[in-house]
Design a protein around this motif. Structure first.
Motif, PDB file in Angstrom:
ATOM      1  N   TYR A  43     100.034  49.996  61.216  1.00 15.46           N
ATOM      2  CA  TYR A  43     100.170  48.589  60.845  1.00 15.46           C
ATOM      3  C   TYR A  43     101.314  48.445  59.844  1.00 15.46           C
ATOM      4  CZ  TYR A  43      99.299  44.490  57.891  1.00 15.46           C
ATOM      5  OH  TYR A  43      99.439  43.349  57.149  1.00 15.46           O
ATOM      6  N   TYR A  44     102.212  47.488  60.122  1.00 18.57           N
ATOM      7  CA  TYR A  44     103.259  47.116  59.178  1.00 18.57           C
ATOM      8  C   TYR A  44     102.849  45.835  58.453  1.00 18.57           C
ATOM      9  CZ  TYR A  44     106.814  50.067  61.531  1.00 18.57           C
ATOM     10  OH  TYR A  44     107.542  51.097  62.053  1.00 18.57           O
ATOM     11  N   GLU A  45     102.790  45.886  57.135  1.00 16.36           N
ATOM     12  CA  GLU A  45     102.768  44.618  56.414  1.00 16.36           C
ATOM     13  C   GLU A  45     104.145  43.978  56.526  1.00 16.36           C
ATOM     14  OE1 GLU A  45     101.762  42.759  51.985  1.00 16.36           O
ATOM     15  OE2 GLU A  45     101.651  44.919  52.314  1.00 16.36           O
ATOM     16  N   LYS A  46     105.189  44.831  56.369  1.00 20.94           N
ATOM     17  CA  LYS A  46     106.568  44.397  56.593  1.00 20.94           C
ATOM     18  C   LYS A  46     107.353  45.593  57.119  1.00 20.94           C
ATOM     19  CE  LYS A  46     106.541  40.975  52.831  1.00 20.94           C
ATOM     20  NZ  LYS A  46     107.189  40.527  51.560  1.00 20.94           N
ATOM     21  N   TYR A  53     113.878  43.317  56.026  1.00 17.52           N
ATOM     22  CA  TYR A  53     112.580  43.144  56.662  1.00 17.52           C
ATOM     23  C   TYR A  53     112.748  42.669  58.099  1.00 17.52           C
ATOM     24  CZ  TYR A  53     110.326  43.492  52.076  1.00 17.52           C
ATOM     25  OH  TYR A  53     109.875  43.932  50.864  1.00 17.52           O
ATOM     26  N   GLN A  56     106.498  41.294  60.526  1.00 13.38           N
ATOM     27  CA  GLN A  56     105.527  41.290  59.443  1.00 13.38           C
ATOM     28  C   GLN A  56     104.122  41.130  60.018  1.00 13.38           C
ATOM     29  OE1 GLN A  56     106.463  38.850  56.061  1.00 13.38           O
ATOM     30  NE2 GLN A  56     108.664  39.114  56.289  1.00 13.38           N
ATOM     31  N   ASP A  57     103.146  41.761  59.325  1.00 18.60           N
ATOM     32  CA  ASP A  57     101.743  41.725  59.760  1.00 18.60           C
ATOM     33  C   ASP A  57     101.628  42.098  61.241  1.00 18.60           C
ATOM     34  OD1 ASP A  57     100.654  40.966  57.283  1.00 18.60           O
ATOM     35  OD2 ASP A  57     101.239  38.891  57.639  1.00 18.60           O
ATOM     36  N   ALA A  58     102.135  43.283  61.578  1.00 19.64           N
ATOM     37  CA  ALA A  58     102.222  43.682  62.984  1.00 19.64           C
ATOM     38  C   ALA A  58     101.713  45.103  63.186  1.00 19.64           C
ATOM     39  CB  ALA A  58     103.663  43.583  63.476  1.00 19.64           C
ATOM     40  N   THR A  84     104.136  42.029  67.904  1.00 16.88           N
ATOM     41  CA  THR A  84     104.183  40.730  67.255  1.00 16.88           C
ATOM     42  C   THR A  84     103.972  39.655  68.320  1.00 16.88           C
ATOM     43  OG1 THR A  84     106.572  40.530  67.563  1.00 16.88           O
ATOM     44  CG2 THR A  84     105.807  41.600  65.551  1.00 16.88           C
ATOM     45  N   SER A 238     105.160  46.371  49.806  1.00 13.99           N
ATOM     46  CA  SER A 238     104.426  46.210  51.061  1.00 13.99           C
ATOM     47  C   SER A 238     103.783  47.540  51.422  1.00 13.99           C
ATOM     48  CB  SER A 238     105.344  45.730  52.194  1.00 13.99           C
ATOM     49  OG  SER A 238     106.328  46.714  52.488  1.00 13.99           O
ATOM     50  N   THR A 240     102.405  50.221  54.659  1.00 10.92           N
ATOM     51  CA  THR A 240     102.332  50.678  56.043  1.00 10.92           C
ATOM     52  C   THR A 240     101.210  51.707  56.123  1.00 10.92           C
ATOM     53  OG1 THR A 240     104.721  50.383  56.333  1.00 10.92           O
ATOM     54  CG2 THR A 240     103.589  51.758  57.949  1.00 10.92           C
TER      55      THR A 240
END
Length: 247
Positions: A43-46, A53, A56-58, A84, A238, A240
């Motif tokens: 999971y990436y917050e960013k 960047y 995001q949220d992906a 995404t 952020s 990860t």
């Protein structure tokens, strides 16, 4: 009509299967097995690329491999699917040459997405072995348009210097500390960036878990002409996280 996301997911699975088949065949020809498939699901917050960047949220999936060892030359490749609302796919293919003064990694990178234009990047990295106590590398990326922006008629160059250190805390955990400093040249305004990270990963078990804290500082305004959110000269944090495994 078939959803584009399912087509891309199918393509990613096909590439991974192909790499696996090639690697197994290659391993039979080389005296010692010189191939493995490194995968990562997380999971990436960013998502961070070149100090900027992206998604995001992906959620994301990565697979990377290095095949063969012919007088120090190996073939390398990777795919990354970012889940995404408008999917992203990042693919690389190239070679890695081991020399007495460090390794040289040269790749062609293709960035594509559901709504974004496809861009191509030539990426080179020189893994320095000057220091015993840290890992260092020099990288240069040249792209026909910024992955996080819209200046597709420009060639954008991003040189950077990367340093990292892995600390073996105990039989259960490793900690990786590192950072990257670089510049993005070729835009109307040059971008300076610093990316610092700390990663904790388990070393026991079949599915090692990791959590990485990232801090990015660039001189891009928070609101700008790019699709990338800037940090306006301040450090922005952020996370990860995910699982990483090899086979």
């Amino acid at each position: 009509m078939i959803n584009k996301k399912y087509i891309i997911i199918g393509a990613v699975v096909a590439v991974v299967a192909y790499l696996a088949m090639c690697g197994k065949a290659e391993a039979q020809e080389v005296e010692t097995k010189s191939w493995k498939l490194d995968t990562e699901v997380g999971y990436y917050e960013k998502r961070i690329s070149g100090g900027l960047y992206g998604a995001q949220d992906a959620g994301y999936f990565k697979a990377a491999t290095k095949i063969g060892n012919f007088s120090g030359l190996a073939f390398v490749g990777s795919v990354e699917y970012v889940n995404t609302e408008d999917y992203q796919l990042h693919s690389t293919l190239g070679t890695y040459l081991q020399t007495p003064i460090g390794g040289i990694d040269t790749r062609l990178v293709v960035h594509s997405g559901e709504v974004a234009d496809t861009t191509f990047e030539l990426n080179g990295a020189y893994d320095l072995n000057w220091f015993d106590f840290v890992d260092t590398s020099l990288t240069v990326a040249v792209e026909n348009g910024n992955e996080a922006g819209s200046d597709l008629d420009q060639y954008i160059t991003t040189p950077s210097f990367v340093v990292s250190k892995t600390l073996n805390l105990n039989e259960h955990f490793d900690v990786v500390l590192g950072g990257e400093y670089g510049q993005t040249i070729g835009l109307d305004e040059e971008i300076d960036f610093t990316h610092v990270f700390a990663r904790v990963e388990t070393v026991a078990g079949k599915l090692p878990i990791f959590v990485q804290w990232n801090w990015v500082n660039n001189n891009l305004a928070f609101e700008n002409d790019f699709s990338s959110e800037g940090t306006d000269g301040k450090f922005d944090g952020s996370i990860t996280a995910g699982v990483a495994f090899s086979f």
